[in-house]
Scaffold this active site. Structure first.
Site, short mmCIF file in Angstrom:
data_model
loop_
_atom_site.label_atom_id
_atom_site.label_comp_id
_atom_site.label_asym_id
_atom_site.label_seq_id
_atom_site.Cartn_x
_atom_site.Cartn_y
_atom_site.Cartn_z
N GLU A 15 6.96 -21.87 49.93
CA GLU A 15 5.98 -22.49 49.06
C GLU A 15 6.27 -22.17 47.61
OE1 GLU A 15 1.92 -21.56 49.68
OE2 GLU A 15 1.27 -22.78 48.02
N LEU A 138 -4.56 -18.29 49.13
CA LEU A 138 -3.36 -19.09 49.34
C LEU A 138 -3.73 -20.41 49.99
CD1 LEU A 138 -1.08 -16.23 50.73
CD2 LEU A 138 -0.93 -17.26 48.46
N THR A 139 -2.81 -21.35 49.96
CA THR A 139 -3.08 -22.72 50.39
C THR A 139 -3.50 -22.84 51.85
OG1 THR A 139 -1.56 -23.61 48.72
CG2 THR A 139 -2.04 -25.01 50.62
N PHE A 140 -2.68 -22.35 52.75
CA PHE A 140 -2.98 -22.57 54.17
C PHE A 140 -4.21 -21.80 54.66
CE2 PHE A 140 0.53 -25.20 54.18
CZ PHE A 140 0.81 -25.71 55.44
N HIS A 143 -7.23 -23.87 53.18
CA HIS A 143 -7.45 -25.20 53.73
C HIS A 143 -8.04 -25.11 55.13
CE1 HIS A 143 -5.08 -26.96 50.43
NE2 HIS A 143 -5.70 -28.08 50.76
#
Length: 504
Positions: A15, A138-140, A143
């Site tokens: 990432e 963080l992104t994951f 989300h």
């Protein structure tokens, strides 16, 4: 109807390089069309970009398009009665067609002066002072927290990349042979709950698997791909909204990474980010105009959110973990999770207790720079200690510091209490109309003005802008359930029971 778009997969690195780089596509491979395509000729799901909305809140955005119903029982001015009785299964005509409640969730920067249309939407509707992401920021992990209403320790996605000791396997967010395996993804995403309740759902590029461990899948699914224009994504959103009632999704989820990519590549205050903000703001304008043109302002809720914020690390102080552990100690590290934090798994023959003592001593000498925890000593506010997937030793840097090694060397992943890590929440449409009506009726009646009290849900109101108190992103799942009118089918979450009652 927009022409189909072929989403061509290609490889992409970590990432820190991939999600934030200029490569053309991510290494998500197209799913089997026979399994994930709609039977409708209107949409070829695997070749059309749906709704990639800007992830924002300091560089990260996410668009959740949803159709759902409201159940409201609090008194409101007469002008809002029509909206109050628009429930999950209730049909409302836009003049030519019947619709069920629809909501689109998006995200963006609001106060940089570069998103006038999004800011105007927030003034016409309502916004939150902030939305707090889960740790790690963080992104994951975030989300999936938005999807499930669970902290990372509960939903199992504890970083963008991590090693699971129980299965002796590693999760790589950008490798579908790894990240699409259902066993990684714990909890029940909102699209699975909605599907159980009999609703049609659609998922465009939202981080997560195409199928859960229970075998559930969205009705429509489009895998992630990079460099898909927002014009194409907007066209797909409207194509879905224009479907016949029997085929139209009531819950639409979509993800747009352009701001995240720009922020990681050049920093959150760069010209590239500013240009991307303007691009995303134009999308917000066009989305709003498209809904108005269809007379859907009283039917479609538009909600903007982001998964996390971002801070400027263009001039960080580097902390070399291999210097702290020594060459022998660093070589004993078998797996390294996450960044800018580091979850350390030492090989079985290593003296892990010794290296923990070394790290704790270094942290004590550098309290302003970083902290060292085990799952047992992890601060409770992180909700990050009760999962076998969390590394035995976790090193967490403070703002302004980045953990690295002499061989390696991002700008998010820090303490979720830090303001720059906070995400956004903006709503416009039936939901915001009702919330404002309730607030107005309470504040102008002879009853106590409890909704004007910050402790009762509102931060402040000025210039007709309604600002909610900050809240955790694990509350979003329950909002969607409430708006869809399927609270009875909702699964248990880490959200607060009754949190949304004050607004509905």
């Amino acid at each position: 109807m927009a022409p189909p778009l072929k989403l061509t997969p290609s490889s992409q690195s970590e990432e820190r390089e991939g999600l934030l780089s200029d490569v053309d596509t991510l290494s998500f491979i197209e799913a089997d069309e026979s399994k994930y395509s709609s039977s409708s000729d209107t949409i070829t799901l695997l070749s059309i970009g749906l709704a990639a909305l800007p992830r924002i809140a300091v560089v990260v955005g996410t668009l959740l398009g949803l159709v759902f119903g409201l159940l409201y029982w609090l008194p409101a001015p007469q002008s809002s009665i029509r909206t109050l009785h628009f429930n999950g299964d209730t049909l409302r005509s836009n003049g030519t067609h019947d619709f069920k409640r629809t909501v689109l969730l998006v995200a963006d920067y609001l106060d940089r002066g570069l998103t006038p249309h999004l800011l105007d939407i927030s003034k016409k509707g309502l916004r939150a002072k902030f939305m707090k992401p889960v740790f790690p920021t963080l992104t994951f992990p975030n989300h999936w927290a938005l999807m499930t209403g669970l902290y990372a320790e509960s939903h199992g996605i504890v970083a963008n990349n991590f090693w699971d000791a129980e299965t002796d396997s590693e999760f790589h967010y950008n490798n579908i042979t790894s990240c699409w395996q259902p066993h990684w993804w714990r909890g029940e995403p909102m699209w699975e709950t909605a599907g159980r309740a009999g609703l049609i759902t659609a998922n465009l590029m939202w981080p997560g698997p195409p199928e859960t461990f229970s075998g559930a899948s969205p009705t429509y699914f489009v895998p992630w791909a990079d460099k898909v224009s927002l014009d194409v994504k907007l066209a797909q959103i409207m194509d879905w909204i224009d479907l016949p009632l029997s085929k139209r999704p009531q819950l639409i989820l979509a993800y747009e990474p352009s701001l995240d990519q720009a922020g990681h590549a050049t920093g959150p205050y760069s010209q590239r980010v500013n240009d991307t903000l303007k691009y995303v703001d134009a999308f917000a304008r066009d989305l709003h105009s498209s809904l108005v043109a269809r007379n859907l302002s009283d039917i479609v809720d538009v909600v903007f959110v982001s998964d996390h914020g971002m801070t400027d690390t263009s001039h960080p102080e580097l902390l070399y973990i291999d210097d702290i552990l020594g060459e022998e100690g660093w070589q004993a590290v078998e797996h390294e999770d996450g960044w800018p934090s580091m979850g350390l798994h030492f090989n079985p023959s290593a003296n892990t207790s010794h290296y923990l003592d070394v790290l704790l001593a270094a942290a004590a000498d550098n309290k302003e720079k970083f902290n060292v925890y085990t799952p047992q000593t992890m601060p409770e506010r992180y909700h990050f200690g009760h999962s076998a997937r969390i590394a035995p030793i976790y090193v967490i840097p403070n703002m302004g510091y980045v953990l690295t090694t002499r061989k390696e060397g991002d700008n998010h992943g820090y303490d979720n209490n830090e303001p720059s890590m906070h995400a956004i929440f903006v709503a416009h449409g039936p939901f915001s109309t009702v919330a404002k009506a309730i607030h107005h009726s309470q504040s102008t009646s002879h009853r106590p003005r409890w909704l004007s009290n910050p402790d009762k849900g509102w931060h402040s109101t000025s210039d007709a802008t309604y600002v909610m108190n900050g809240f955790q992103n694990v509350e979003i799942y329950n909002l969607v359930m409430k708006l869809l009118g399927i609270e009875a089918q909702a699964t248990k979450t880490n959200g607060t029971t009754g949190f949304w009652d004050k607004y509905l």
